[in-house]
Design a protein around this motif. Sequence first.
Motif, PDB file in Angstrom:
ATOM      1  N   PHE A 249      20.819  27.603  54.243  1.00  0.00           N
ATOM      2  CA  PHE A 249      22.010  27.336  54.472  1.00  0.00           C
ATOM      3  C   PHE A 249      22.289  26.111  55.363  1.00  0.00           C
ATOM      4  O   PHE A 249      23.423  25.376  55.008  1.00  0.00           O
ATOM      5  CB  PHE A 249      22.509  28.665  55.265  1.00  0.00           C
ATOM      6  N   THR A 250      21.415  25.618  56.081  1.00  0.00           N
ATOM      7  CA  THR A 250      21.808  24.449  56.823  1.00  0.00           C
ATOM      8  C   THR A 250      21.580  23.185  55.676  1.00  0.00           C
ATOM      9  O   THR A 250      22.424  22.289  55.662  1.00  0.00           O
ATOM     10  CB  THR A 250      20.337  23.955  57.711  1.00  0.00           C
ATOM     11  N   THR A 253      24.633  23.478  53.716  1.00  0.00           N
ATOM     12  CA  THR A 253      26.084  23.165  54.374  1.00  0.00           C
ATOM     13  C   THR A 253      26.164  21.556  54.753  1.00  0.00           C
ATOM     14  O   THR A 253      27.234  20.897  54.493  1.00  0.00           O
ATOM     15  CB  THR A 253      26.012  23.839  55.935  1.00  0.00           C
ATOM     16  N   TYR A 265      27.689  26.766  46.145  1.00  0.00           N
ATOM     17  CA  TYR A 265      27.114  26.750  47.703  1.00  0.00           C
ATOM     18  C   TYR A 265      26.071  27.810  47.731  1.00  0.00           C
ATOM     19  O   TYR A 265      24.927  27.539  48.205  1.00  0.00           O
ATOM     20  CB  TYR A 265      28.131  26.734  48.828  1.00  0.00           C
ATOM     21  N   PHE A 266      26.432  29.077  47.669  1.00  0.00           N
ATOM     22  CA  PHE A 266      25.501  30.093  47.606  1.00  0.00           C
ATOM     23  C   PHE A 266      24.254  30.161  47.139  1.00  0.00           C
ATOM     24  O   PHE A 266      23.071  30.412  47.366  1.00  0.00           O
ATOM     25  CB  PHE A 266      26.363  31.471  47.900  1.00  0.00           C
ATOM     26  N   ALA A 269      21.858  27.496  48.374  1.00  0.00           N
ATOM     27  CA  ALA A 269      21.568  28.095  49.592  1.00  0.00           C
ATOM     28  C   ALA A 269      20.500  28.863  49.446  1.00  0.00           C
ATOM     29  O   ALA A 269      19.411  28.943  50.246  1.00  0.00           O
ATOM     30  CB  ALA A 269      22.643  28.597  50.477  1.00  0.00           C
ATOM     31  N   SER A 273      16.570  28.615  50.245  1.00  0.00           N
ATOM     32  CA  SER A 273      15.776  29.580  51.302  1.00  0.00           C
ATOM     33  C   SER A 273      14.668  30.346  50.397  1.00  0.00           C
ATOM     34  O   SER A 273      13.518  30.698  51.136  1.00  0.00           O
ATOM     35  CB  SER A 273      16.924  30.703  51.564  1.00  0.00           C
TER      36      SER A 273
END
Length: 382
Positions: A249-250, A253, A265-266, A269, A273
């Motif tokens: 997520f960093t 973002t 975005y998700f 992310a 991850s």
Amino acid sequence: MRLFKEKLAWVAPIAVILIIALFSLNLFAQGDPKVKNLPIALITSDEGSHVDAVKEAIEQMSKGIDGEEPMLTFSSEKEADIEELFAQKEYYAALVIPEGYNDAVQNAMTSNTSATLKIYINQGFNMTGANFAKTALNGLVTQISDQYSTNLIGQLGDQQIDANQASVLVHPVVSEEKVFNAITTATANGSAPTLLAVPAWVGALIGGFIVFLATSSIYKKEMLTRKQTLRLMSGQVLFGVIIALFSGFTVATLAQIAGINMPSYFLVAFFVSFAAFCFYLLVSAITAWIGKPAITLFMVVMLLGMGVLMTPQEMLPSFFVNFIRPWVPIRFASEGLREIFYFGSGFYTGESFNTILGIGIAGLLIFLLSIFKPVRTKTSAK
């Protein structure tokens, strides 16, 4: 001076030489890249003497120069299959001889229309490789066109021609380009997948090492049973999940703030991850068995890998292709993100996903097996 008598001090210049040598290995990958056997699809939808002339030019191009391997290798395919073949990253580009090409060349001067050869570009595969293929194929079309132009000028002699015929006379054959799996704008010219994959590895490496140091201090303070050790290892895995989510997520973002055009975005992310967690398990496994030297090993892998991440394997020396590229974990995260960015993939990205998952499972098993290492016992003072 006393310092010069210390053996440890002499380790410094030796270490510097080794580190510089490792960094400099990438010069062999990036210094003077030469393209060899870049795969190109040949789609033939017509026949005739002029089609045979194109095939002859391709055959000459495929022979290479001075005994060296050719820059391009052509394989015959059907146009109906090209999108799937591009999606599978089988080819960087395709040269298409369309239906009616033979007649178009034959009647170019009477119809005042240039014949067209089509060039399909698989841009999302690798921008460097696709651009090279595009340039080489356009050069081939220009070469064919120039041969016809020279012949036509010789046949016309002093004959008067109009302006439309003059244009066809100069360019009797032209190229028409079509881009597949296009690299979208604001994705660092196709480098975004690699730029987002590297932090996944770095986060896993740093996070894994810090957690390793924390657990090492616990082992030094007290003697643990295997059951307690297993509980501590479970905590390490849980920390890995937290570190991986922070990493993913960093990265997503910061990419969003930087203006990177992400498909989701998700999705980005969670994929970063996922890769970071699997890499974390690998780092934890190796450090559990060999300790601090594992960090040096992983840094070496990262340094060697940086030279191969953005370069097509057809432009790398054989040493990098055979012995470096297959063992760079970051490459699979980069390829997975490339599928997401340019090929419309979801969270499951096929082979790259399977490889990353395999790394994670292997790492977890090796990590758990470290519980059978000899348990440290305290020696009683006499």
